[in-house]
Scaffold this active site. Structure first.
Site, mmCIF file in Angstrom:
data_model
loop_
_atom_site.group_PDB
_atom_site.id
_atom_site.type_symbol
_atom_site.label_atom_id
_atom_site.label_comp_id
_atom_site.label_asym_id
_atom_site.label_seq_id
_atom_site.Cartn_x
_atom_site.Cartn_y
_atom_site.Cartn_z
ATOM 1 N N ARG A 1 85.926 -104.492 104.335
ATOM 2 C CA ARG A 1 87.232 -104.907 104.858
ATOM 3 C C ARG A 1 87.072 -105.728 106.125
ATOM 4 O O ARG A 1 87.948 -105.756 106.971
ATOM 5 C CB ARG A 1 88.094 -103.688 105.137
ATOM 6 C CG ARG A 1 87.444 -102.667 106.037
ATOM 7 C CD ARG A 1 88.464 -101.704 106.531
ATOM 8 N NE ARG A 1 87.833 -100.614 107.253
ATOM 9 C CZ ARG A 1 88.513 -99.671 107.878
ATOM 10 N NH1 ARG A 1 89.819 -99.698 107.858
ATOM 11 N NH2 ARG A 1 87.899 -98.716 108.514
ATOM 12 N N LYS B 1 88.511 -107.170 111.300
ATOM 13 C CA LYS B 1 88.385 -105.913 110.550
ATOM 14 C C LYS B 1 89.768 -105.564 110.006
ATOM 15 O O LYS B 1 90.737 -105.511 110.769
ATOM 16 C CB LYS B 1 87.897 -104.838 111.515
ATOM 17 C CG LYS B 1 87.560 -103.526 110.879
ATOM 18 C CD LYS B 1 86.761 -102.681 111.858
ATOM 19 C CE LYS B 1 86.722 -101.227 111.455
ATOM 20 N NZ LYS B 1 86.042 -100.408 112.452
ATOM 21 N N ASP C 1 74.232 -97.035 108.517
ATOM 22 C CA ASP C 1 75.000 -98.290 108.544
ATOM 23 C C ASP C 1 75.822 -98.407 109.820
ATOM 24 O O ASP C 1 76.355 -99.467 110.114
ATOM 25 C CB ASP C 1 75.918 -98.394 107.322
ATOM 26 C CG ASP C 1 76.798 -97.174 107.156
ATOM 27 O OD1 ASP C 1 76.238 -96.075 106.999
ATOM 28 O OD2 ASP C 1 78.025 -97.319 107.197
ATOM 29 N N ASP D 1 81.235 -98.635 115.326
ATOM 30 C CA ASP D 1 82.046 -97.806 114.440
ATOM 31 C C ASP D 1 82.747 -96.686 115.200
ATOM 32 O O ASP D 1 82.149 -95.649 115.520
ATOM 33 C CB ASP D 1 81.270 -97.227 113.261
ATOM 34 C CG ASP D 1 82.239 -96.770 112.169
ATOM 35 O OD1 ASP D 1 83.262 -96.144 112.499
ATOM 36 O OD2 ASP D 1 81.993 -97.063 110.987
HETATM 37 P P1 AMP Z 1 82.997 -96.875 107.726
HETATM 38 O O1 AMP Z 1 83.393 -95.466 107.433
HETATM 39 O O2 AMP Z 1 84.037 -97.640 108.498
HETATM 40 O O3 AMP Z 1 81.646 -96.987 108.319
HETATM 41 O O4 AMP Z 1 82.955 -97.615 106.333
HETATM 42 C C1 AMP Z 1 82.052 -97.282 105.320
HETATM 43 C C2 AMP Z 1 82.145 -98.304 104.221
HETATM 44 O O5 AMP Z 1 83.443 -98.271 103.601
HETATM 45 C C3 AMP Z 1 81.928 -99.742 104.664
HETATM 46 O O6 AMP Z 1 81.237 -100.398 103.640
HETATM 47 C C4 AMP Z 1 83.341 -100.256 104.795
HETATM 48 O O7 AMP Z 1 83.410 -101.643 104.677
HETATM 49 C C5 AMP Z 1 84.027 -99.560 103.642
HETATM 50 N N1 AMP Z 1 85.479 -99.438 103.816
HETATM 51 C C6 AMP Z 1 86.132 -98.665 104.717
HETATM 52 N N2 AMP Z 1 87.467 -98.808 104.580
HETATM 53 C C7 AMP Z 1 87.689 -99.693 103.578
HETATM 54 C C8 AMP Z 1 88.840 -100.254 102.966
HETATM 55 N N3 AMP Z 1 90.073 -99.942 103.353
HETATM 56 N N4 AMP Z 1 88.658 -101.136 101.959
HETATM 57 C C9 AMP Z 1 87.424 -101.469 101.545
HETATM 58 N N5 AMP Z 1 86.298 -100.973 102.088
HETATM 59 C C10 AMP Z 1 86.406 -100.097 103.082
HETATM 60 MG MG MG Z 2 80.948 -98.358 109.542
#
Ligand code: AMP
Ligand code: MG
Length: 483
Positions: free
Chosen positions: A93, A112, A251, A261
């Site tokens: 996203r 974002k 990540d 993050d």
């Molecule tokens: P995060 O928990 O923010 O580290 O995200 C983990 C993964 O989920 C990453 O690949 C993000 O890009 C993906 N992600 C989180 N929220 C969304 C969303 N609303 N749509 C698509 N991908 C998402």
């Molecule tokens: Mg992340």
């Protein structure tokens, strides 16, 4: 799109890597973007004109409806170990607009919440207002607490809704970072690419963050050592400030050594090494006390990706990498002790300092004392810290310790003031600001909070009320990620 003449000064160095590392994106527009937060100081540092950013064209750019001059929008590919399990991820996203050139270096400009990408895996590519404002507030607070971090340039609402467990207002955050290269980016290259891909990524990263190493004979080993060093410094700073990241998946560990993050993070009030805020961290993998251990675990995953570059002989490579990663614990410990000494006004080193510090933390934990405020009380000679119960003996020892150095009382006071923040973004204050902004469209609470957090070491009278502890109803505070 219209061609806007702007102060944007973008290059696209990441897009110069092979397309294995990213996907080019098309814009996915939002209905009616409105600017609700703009970081004018950061804009200035980036050489961006704030009037321009506030203009209709500027807001179109900050929402992903239009591109700034020179932008090649891409989503970055990466993988990662989430709670110990390896998986393919990537910017699901987010969209990298390019890198802004400044006298101090180049900075990623990333949106974002800007829409679906090839890495969205069924997600909607969107973000909700609350979490984006949360990242805005907390990342700026971290920066002002002198903790390396990605930063937040702006938040715009989209005029659209996102569906989570509730229907929420949509928003886009503009995040800046010295880069978005993660341990997970290297894992992606190592697991899904070739040795050559890992080398390309390593060379790019060295050029971007560790230029001095480029000509070293063992540059990949040195690179690993530098990344270890930066994480040992970063995580010590988290511990010293009571910051709980909450989702230290590989990540979410940046190679630059910046905090990245801000999903489920939180600052602890009462000192409790076991504290966990994230609602999904059932087993406390990312508890406060585990952060250094997890840092080391993540660095081991990183080191594995570099093995083929470190030495042709696998056994030799493993040995060298292991030795490099093993430097983490002593480095971390040194940073932690040095930071703790400063918090206590100690300039020189004595072997027994660690014991003195450990005793203080134990007393704090037993008495459920607030981590930040105890250090403030010690700094300002608050009699509560000096006279109450177990503190009394400890306080005597500490005073005796301060006698065993050459510095004056004034010097001790200055060091302590400069090492102990008057304010941290306490969870109840952040929630209060988010509620006013999100539910009532009242941004004044948030702006006051941001203002008071902008100079945490100033110790001004207006910061005093932000020392107040949360009401008891806040004791079970939980954070949610992936929002
Ligand atoms: P995060 O928990 O923010 O580290 O995200 C983990 C993964 O989920 C990453 O690949 C993000 O890009 C993906 N992600 C989180 N929220 C969304 C969303 N609303 N749509 C698509 N991908 C998402
Ligand atoms: Mg992340």
């Amino acid at each position: 799109m219209t061609n806007i003449k702007t102060s944007w000064n973008l290059v696209n160095t990441y897009a110069g890597l092979p397309d294995f590392f990213y996907s080019k994106l098309n814009l996915s527009k939002v209905r009616s973007p409105q600017l609700v937060a703009l970081n004018e100081n950061l804009a200035q540092d980036l050489g961006l004109n704030t009037d321009e950013l506030k203009s209709r064209e500027g807001v179109e750019i900050l929402s992903g409806n239009a591109l700034p001059q020179g932008s090649i929008p891409i989503a970055l590919a990466y993988a990662g170990h989430q709670f110990g399990y390896f998986t393919m991820l990537g910017d699901g996203r987010a969209m990298l607009l390019g890198e802004q050139v400044t006298p101090g270096g180049i900075y990623d400009i990333q949106l974002k919440g800007s829409g679906i990408t090839p890495y969205s895996r069924g997600g909607d590519g969107r973000a909700a207002l609350g979490p984006m404002l949360r990242e805005y507030i907390v990342s700026e607070a971290m920066h002002n607490l002198r903790i390396p971090t990605t930063r937040s340039l702006a938040v715009v609402t989209t005029g659209e809704y996102v569906i989570r467990d509730k229907i929420l207002k949509g928003a886009v955050l503009t995040r800046t970072a010295s880069s978005h290269i993660r341990v997970g980016t290297f894992e992606y290259a190592a697991y899904f690419g070739t040795r050559e891909n890992v080398r390309q990524l390593a060379d790019y990263t060295i050029e971007r963050h560790f230029r001095d190493l480029a000509r070293e004979a063992d540059k990949y080993l040195h690179f690993l050592k530098e990344v270890v060093k930066r994480q040992a410094s970063l995580i010590a700073k988290w511990q010293l400030t009571g910051f709980v990241h909450g989702v230290m998946n590989t990540d979410n560990m940046a190679i630059s050594g910046e905090t990245i993050d801000y999903g489920p993070c939180a600052f602890m009030d009462a000192y409790n090494p076991d504290i966990v805020y994230s609602s999904i961290d059932t087993y406390g993998r990312y508890a406060y006390k585990n952060q250094p251990k997890i840092g080391l675990w993540n660095l081991s995953r990183f080191a594995e990706t570099l093995l083929p570059l470190i030495n042709e002989n696998r056994d030799k490579a493993v040995q060298l990498a292991q030795d490099a990663v093993n430097e983490f614990n002593p480095l971390y410990h040194k940073n932690l002790m040095s930071g703790m000494r400063s918090k206590l006004g100690i300039f020189n080193e004595e072997a027994a300092d660690e014991e003195l510090i450990g005793e203080l933390l134990n007393i704090m934990q037993k008495n459920n004392e607030d981590y930040t405020n105890i250090f403030l009380k010690l700094t300002f000679g608050d009699p509560i810290a000096a006279e109450a119960g177990e503190f009394k003996e400890w306080h005597k020892k500490w005073q005796a310790r301060l006698q065993r150095q050459a510095q004056t009382k004034e010097e001790v006071f200055e060091l302590m003031k400069n090492s102990n923040p008057a304010v941290i973004p306490r969870n109840h204050r952040v929630e209060e600001a988010l509620r006013a902004a999100d539910e009532e469209g009242d941004y004044s609470v948030m702006n006051n909070l941001i203002n008071v957090l902008s100079k945490p070491f100033a110790h001004t009278p207006d910061q005093k009320e932000y020392e107040d502890l949360p009401p008891p109803s806040f004791c079970n505070y939980k954070t949610f990620c992936g929002t």
